[in-house]
Enzyme design. Structure first.
Site, PDB file in Angstrom:
ATOM      1  N   ASP A  67      -0.218  -4.111 -14.258  1.00  0.00           N
ATOM      2  CA  ASP A  67       1.459  -4.629 -14.625  1.00  0.00           C
ATOM      3  C   ASP A  67       1.812  -5.950 -14.366  1.00  0.00           C
ATOM      4  OD1 ASP A  67       1.118  -3.883 -11.993  1.00  0.00           O
ATOM      5  OD2 ASP A  67       2.213  -1.974 -12.013  1.00  0.00           O
ATOM      6  N   ASP A 136       7.705   6.867  -4.726  1.00  0.00           N
ATOM      7  CA  ASP A 136       8.335   7.973  -5.774  1.00  0.00           C
ATOM      8  C   ASP A 136       7.115   8.540  -6.521  1.00  0.00           C
ATOM      9  OD1 ASP A 136       7.603   6.141  -7.315  1.00  0.00           O
ATOM     10  OD2 ASP A 136       9.699   5.617  -7.894  1.00  0.00           O
ATOM     11  N   HIS A 138       4.786   6.977  -8.298  1.00  0.00           N
ATOM     12  CA  HIS A 138       4.493   6.264  -9.695  1.00  0.00           C
ATOM     13  C   HIS A 138       3.327   5.472  -9.533  1.00  0.00           C
ATOM     14  CE1 HIS A 138       6.496   2.377  -8.054  1.00  0.00           C
ATOM     15  NE2 HIS A 138       5.263   2.089  -8.248  1.00  0.00           N
ATOM     16  N   GLU A 143       7.426   4.735 -13.817  1.00  0.00           N
ATOM     17  CA  GLU A 143       8.522   5.363 -12.890  1.00  0.00           C
ATOM     18  C   GLU A 143       8.754   7.034 -13.174  1.00  0.00           C
ATOM     19  OE1 GLU A 143       9.349   3.919 -10.286  1.00  0.00           O
ATOM     20  OE2 GLU A 143       9.965   1.871 -10.354  1.00  0.00           O
TER      21      GLU A 143
HETATM   22  C1  GLP Z   1       4.214  -1.452  -7.171  1.00  0.00           C
HETATM   23  C2  GLP Z   1       2.788  -1.515  -8.219  1.00  0.00           C
HETATM   24  C3  GLP Z   1       1.769  -0.377  -7.898  1.00  0.00           C
HETATM   25  C4  GLP Z   1       1.662  -0.039  -6.420  1.00  0.00           C
HETATM   26  C5  GLP Z   1       3.063   0.391  -5.838  1.00  0.00           C
HETATM   27  C6  GLP Z   1       2.749   0.542  -4.324  1.00  0.00           C
HETATM   28  O1  GLP Z   1       5.098  -0.562  -7.579  1.00  0.00           O
HETATM   29  N1  GLP Z   1       3.210  -1.755  -9.511  1.00  0.00           N
HETATM   30  O2  GLP Z   1       0.975  -0.591  -8.729  1.00  0.00           O
HETATM   31  O3  GLP Z   1       0.719   0.882  -6.341  1.00  0.00           O
HETATM   32  O4  GLP Z   1       3.896  -0.884  -5.884  1.00  0.00           O
HETATM   33  O5  GLP Z   1       2.647  -0.690  -3.817  1.00  0.00           O
HETATM   34  P1  GLP Z   1       1.937  -0.793  -2.095  1.00  0.00           P
HETATM   35  O6  GLP Z   1       0.469  -0.665  -2.460  1.00  0.00           O
HETATM   36  O7  GLP Z   1       2.409  -2.236  -1.923  1.00  0.00           O
HETATM   37  O8  GLP Z   1       2.397   0.222  -1.203  1.00  0.00           O
END
Ligand code: GLP
Length: 270
Positions: A67, A136, A138, A143
């Site tokens: 993304d 959440d 995702h 989402e």
């Molecule tokens: C963002 C990214 C996800 C990632 C998530 C969790 O939303 N788009 O790919 O898994 O954050 O982030 P973190 O690893 O910083 O907890």
């Protein structure tokens, strides 16, 4: 689903990196799906170490990131392209032309998303998709409420995600509200998925993903439909799992099988 509970976050990173490195060694021209956020940082540090110290060779590898924030140029410090450059791409011998991150400044998003999907197809599909998980539940930026068949597209970030990611931007008002993200359906087409999670803040999402129902409200739960998923968590992130003992037993049996200790498994004793 294979569920591995490691003791610490560092153990999770090492384990994750080892799965990826093993694939690169077995299939030098493999296609890796990559993720951003805090979770994969340790994995990338370990891959860089393996490249420098063990000669892990990325020269034939192709990568696709999950993304990108809409509106951020590739050079913006918080863009996922910039994140990947500074945390992995600039430190290993990946060919720049083989690294793909959606373009947050594409003018025609619809065409760009379609082309991104096509590039994945043209590369032969993703062999291994690395995933983190949002609090959440995702995956990528899919989402709650995202169709489980969704493809690469624009997505509005949930307020929870904006809050979680504000730490990277110095305030919630700085976080972009839209992202381009691979869909759940795109992710499910990867040949293998590797989801990592660390810390107490992920415990509820991890439990819903593994032991809850398959639901668009927790898009990571769609991984239950995938035929080859590995989930590696630390004690904190796995703290709410009710079948922890069973997952540990499966891992124990697996390691006995791999090391040829068949008698310890009762095979050939009769
Ligand atoms: C963002 C990214 C996800 C990632 C998530 C969790 O939303 N788009 O790919 O898994 O954050 O982030 P973190 O690893 O910083 O907890």
């Amino acid at each position: 689903m294979r569920v591995i509970i490691e003791t610490t976050a560092d153990d999770v990173s090492r384990r994750g990196a080892n799965f990826m490195a093993a694939l690169v060694r077995r299939k030098p021209a493999c296609v890796l799906g990559l993720a951003t956020g805090g979770t994969p940082l340790g994995v990338y540090a370990e891959l860089i170490r393996l490249h420098r110290e063990d000669g892990l060779d990325f020269s034939q590898v192709t990568t696709f990131n999950l993304d990108e924030y809409v509106g951020l140029a590739a050079t913006h410090q918080q863009s996922y392209r910039c994140f990947m450059q500074s945390n992995l791409f600039d430190h290993v011998n990946l060919a720049p032309a083989k690294t793909h991150v959606p373009d947050g400044r594409a003018l025609d998003f619809h065409t760009h998303c379609r082309q991104y999907e096509q590039r994945i197809q043209d590369a032969g599909g993703i062999d291994l998709q690395l995933l983190g998980i949002g609090s959440d539940g995702h995956i990528a930026f899919n989402e709650p409420g995202s169709s489980l068949g969704s493809r690469t597209r624009l997505k509005t970030l949930a307020s929870e995600t904006v809050r979680d990611n504000a730490r990277f931007f110095g305030g919630e008002d700085q976080v972009p509200r839209l992202a381009i993200t691979m869909g759940v359906g795109t992710i499910l087409e990867s040949r293998q998925c590797l989801l990592l999670a660390m810390g107490k803040g992920k415990a509820a999402a991890v439990r819903s993903t593994i032991e809850g129902p398959v639901t668009a409200q927790v898009t990571a739960s769609a991984l239950q439909l995938h035929r080859d998923v590995i989930i590696v968590v630390d004690e904190d992130a796995g703290g709410w799992l009710s079948r922890r003992d069973y997952y540990a037993e499966v891992e124990h049996a697996q390691s006995l099988l791999e090391s040829g200790q068949f008698r310890a498994l009762g095979i050939g004793n009769q």
